[in-house]
Design a protein around this motif. Sequence first.
Motif, short mmCIF file in Angstrom:
data_model
loop_
_atom_site.label_atom_id
_atom_site.label_comp_id
_atom_site.label_asym_id
_atom_site.label_seq_id
_atom_site.Cartn_x
_atom_site.Cartn_y
_atom_site.Cartn_z
N GLU A 367 -4.59 17.42 -11.95
CA GLU A 367 -4.52 17.42 -10.49
C GLU A 367 -4.33 16.01 -9.93
OE1 GLU A 367 -6.33 21.19 -11.72
OE2 GLU A 367 -6.60 19.09 -12.30
N VAL A 368 -4.84 15.00 -10.63
CA VAL A 368 -4.66 13.63 -10.18
C VAL A 368 -3.21 13.20 -10.37
CG1 VAL A 368 -5.28 11.22 -10.67
CG2 VAL A 368 -7.06 12.96 -10.53
N VAL A 369 -2.58 13.60 -11.46
CA VAL A 369 -1.15 13.31 -11.66
C VAL A 369 -0.34 13.82 -10.48
CG1 VAL A 369 0.87 13.77 -13.09
CG2 VAL A 369 -1.36 13.38 -14.17
N GLU A 370 -0.63 15.03 -10.08
CA GLU A 370 0.14 15.67 -9.01
C GLU A 370 -0.17 15.10 -7.63
OE1 GLU A 370 -1.16 19.65 -9.59
OE2 GLU A 370 0.18 20.03 -11.31
N SER A 371 -1.34 14.48 -7.50
CA SER A 371 -1.77 14.04 -6.17
C SER A 371 -1.36 12.62 -5.83
CB SER A 371 -3.30 14.14 -6.06
OG SER A 371 -3.94 13.10 -6.81
N LEU A 372 -0.82 11.85 -6.80
CA LEU A 372 -0.54 10.43 -6.54
C LEU A 372 0.42 10.25 -5.38
CD1 LEU A 372 -1.03 7.49 -7.51
CD2 LEU A 372 1.12 7.71 -8.78
N GLU A 373 0.03 9.41 -4.43
CA GLU A 373 0.87 9.03 -3.30
C GLU A 373 1.00 7.51 -3.27
OE1 GLU A 373 -0.97 10.58 0.17
OE2 GLU A 373 -0.57 12.68 -0.32
N LEU A 374 2.08 7.05 -2.66
CA LEU A 374 2.33 5.61 -2.55
C LEU A 374 2.69 5.26 -1.11
CD1 LEU A 374 2.89 2.74 -3.70
CD2 LEU A 374 5.22 3.53 -4.22
N ASP A 375 2.02 4.24 -0.58
CA ASP A 375 2.39 3.62 0.69
C ASP A 375 2.82 2.20 0.41
OD1 ASP A 375 1.59 5.91 1.95
OD2 ASP A 375 -0.15 5.02 2.96
N VAL A 376 3.80 1.70 1.15
CA VAL A 376 4.17 0.29 1.12
C VAL A 376 4.05 -0.25 2.53
CG1 VAL A 376 5.98 -1.40 0.68
CG2 VAL A 376 5.69 0.54 -0.87
N ASN A 377 3.16 -1.19 2.70
CA ASN A 377 2.85 -1.73 4.03
C ASN A 377 2.51 -0.62 5.02
OD1 ASN A 377 3.21 -4.37 3.18
ND2 ASN A 377 5.37 -4.42 3.77
N GLY A 378 1.82 0.40 4.52
CA GLY A 378 1.39 1.50 5.37
C GLY A 378 2.39 2.60 5.58
N GLN A 379 3.60 2.45 5.05
CA GLN A 379 4.64 3.48 5.22
C GLN A 379 4.71 4.34 3.97
OE1 GLN A 379 8.34 2.36 7.14
NE2 GLN A 379 9.52 3.43 5.58
N HIS A 407 6.15 -6.76 6.65
CA HIS A 407 5.56 -7.99 6.14
C HIS A 407 6.55 -8.61 5.15
CE1 HIS A 407 1.67 -7.34 8.01
NE2 HIS A 407 1.67 -6.11 7.54
N PRO A 408 7.64 -9.23 5.60
CA PRO A 408 8.62 -9.79 4.68
C PRO A 408 7.98 -10.79 3.72
CG PRO A 408 9.46 -9.78 6.94
CD PRO A 408 8.01 -9.43 7.02
N GLY A 409 8.28 -10.61 2.44
CA GLY A 409 7.76 -11.52 1.43
C GLY A 409 6.38 -11.17 0.91
N LEU A 410 5.72 -10.16 1.50
CA LEU A 410 4.41 -9.73 1.01
C LEU A 410 4.28 -8.24 1.25
CD1 LEU A 410 0.96 -11.43 1.80
CD2 LEU A 410 1.28 -9.14 0.87
N ALA A 411 4.55 -7.47 0.21
CA ALA A 411 4.49 -6.02 0.30
C ALA A 411 3.21 -5.53 -0.38
CB ALA A 411 5.71 -5.39 -0.36
N THR A 412 2.41 -4.79 0.36
CA THR A 412 1.20 -4.20 -0.20
C THR A 412 1.48 -2.77 -0.62
OG1 THR A 412 -0.28 -5.60 1.10
CG2 THR A 412 -1.20 -3.56 0.23
N LEU A 413 1.41 -2.50 -1.93
CA LEU A 413 1.59 -1.16 -2.47
C LEU A 413 0.22 -0.51 -2.60
CD1 LEU A 413 4.20 -2.75 -3.29
CD2 LEU A 413 4.30 -1.28 -5.31
N SER A 414 0.04 0.62 -1.94
CA SER A 414 -1.24 1.35 -1.99
C SER A 414 -1.05 2.65 -2.73
CB SER A 414 -1.76 1.62 -0.57
OG SER A 414 -2.01 0.42 0.13
N PHE A 415 -1.70 2.77 -3.89
CA PHE A 415 -1.65 3.98 -4.69
C PHE A 415 -2.87 4.84 -4.36
CE2 PHE A 415 0.75 0.79 -6.97
CZ PHE A 415 1.89 1.48 -7.38
N LYS A 416 -2.62 6.08 -3.98
CA LYS A 416 -3.70 6.96 -3.53
C LYS A 416 -3.74 8.22 -4.38
CE LYS A 416 -2.93 5.37 1.23
NZ LYS A 416 -2.69 5.78 2.63
N VAL A 417 -4.94 8.55 -4.85
CA VAL A 417 -5.13 9.80 -5.58
C VAL A 417 -6.14 10.66 -4.82
CG1 VAL A 417 -4.56 8.84 -7.84
CG2 VAL A 417 -6.93 8.76 -7.03
#
Length: 450
Positions: A367-379, A407-417
Motif C-alpha cells: 500500500e505504501v508503494v501505491e501511495s507515494l506522491e511527489l510535490d516540487v516546491n508545493g506543486q 524557487h529558481p535554483g532551489l527545488a524542494t522535492l517532497s515525497f509523501k506516503v
Amino acid sequence: MNSPQFEGLIPDKETYFFLHIPKTAGTSFVSFLDNLFHRQEICPAYYTFELAKIAPVQLNNYRLFQGHINYYALCQSIGKKPKTLTFVRNPFEHAISFFYHLKRITDRQYLDVFIDPVKQMSLEDYMYNAGHAHDSDYRNLQIRKLTTKLRYKNFQRGEDQSFSVIPDSSNLSDLEYAQKLLTDFMFVGISERFEDSLFLLCYLLGLRPLANIPYLNTGTNKPHLEQISSDIYDEIARNNALDIELYNFAQQLFEQRFTSMCEDLLERYASPELARIKLPLPKEVIHELLEKHYQAKFKEKNNPVTSLYYRLDQPLSGEGWYIRENDANYGVFRWSGPGTISTIDFPLAAGSDLLIQVEALNAIITEVVESLELDVNGQPIPLTYKYSDVGTITYEGIIKVSALQKHPGLATLSFKVKQTINPRSIDPTTIDERYLGIALTRIEITPLNT
C-alpha cells in the motif's frame, strides 16, 4: 551516466572532525553530520585505536572524521588541524549520565575488567570511588578527553610537523589548554542547548534549520539532577572543578557566537518588522532567518542544472530520512520516516519541464508503494510506477517549469506516503523499532524529450 551529481552542502573540500566527548549528545549529532558528506568521504573509524589501523594515504581521502578519537592523534595522522566541532555538557548532568551509561554497556571487550565493577555499584558508591580505570572515571572527564595527548608511531609525519599543528601547551595548565582548544575549534555546542547549538551550526555551514531535532541514545534510567542528595552533588563538584570551569567558559563562548549569529541574521535578512525585535530572538524568528540564510547559501554553492543523477550515498539536503544503509546487490539506500513526508533539495534550473525517475528498493508494505506522491516546491507531480525484473520500483513523472519557477535554483522535492509502519507489526521477531515508509536508491532528472 552523463548527468552531473549533486556536489553537496559543504563543497569547500576542507577536513572536518567531530570530537565526540562521551555522553554529550554526540550520537544525535552524528546522525545530523552523516547527511552532510558523501558516504565515501566519512572515515569509518570511531575510536582512536581504529584510526591507528588506517594507512595515512587512505586517511587523505576522508573529509569527515568523527567519534571518540583523540584530537592530538588525529592531527598527527592527517598532518593538519581539521575544522573541529564538539559539545560540552553540564558536569553534574554529565557525571550522572556517564555512570548510568556504564551500567548499560554490554559490548565492550574489557567489560569484565573495567566496567563490571561499576555495574555492581550504587550512584553514591561510584561518585565516591571513581578511580577504577581511565575509561570508567567520570572525574574531569571532558577536560581529559580534550587535552590527553596520544601518539602512535604510524601516525607521525615528521616530528616538527606532527607537533606544530595544534596549539602549544608547554606553558599552559590543562584548563588553559582546553580553553585554547575550544576557542580554536570551529564549533562548540552546549548539550543542554542542543537546538540552539544546531541553529548555530546551520548558520556557520549554511544549512537548512531542522524542523525535527534528532535525539538518539538518550538514557531513560537515570535520576534528574534535583533528585540526587546534596552530598553526592558536593562530591561531583569536588571531583569536577576543572570541568565546571571549562563548562562555564564554553557557555560564555557559545553565547558570544550565538549572539553574533543573531545580529548578523537580523542585519542580512530581517524584514522591517523583524528588524525592530530585540535579542534574545524567539526560536521561530531564528528559524525563519536561518531559512533565508540557507536559501542564499545554497544558491551560492550550487549552480542551477537541468540534469542531475543522485544516489543516496551522496550528501542529503532534506529531512525525514533515516541514516544510510547498504544492500549487497543495490548499493546504498535510505528509508523514509518516521513521518510520512520526506524532503530533498536540488539546484534545479527553471528553464524547461524536466523528467524525473525515482528508483525505490522496497517499501514497508504494498500500500505504501501505491501511495507515494511527489510535490516540487508545493506543486503536485503525477507519478506512474512499474516493477523491474529484480523487484525494484521505478517511479516517473514530469516536473513542470511552473513548479521550478517558484524557487529558481532551489527545488524542494517532497515525497509523501500514506503511512509509515513499525516492522514489528509485520514480523514480531524483528528488533527494528523504526517507522518506515519507502526505501529510495537513486533519483535521475533530465530535460524532457532528451
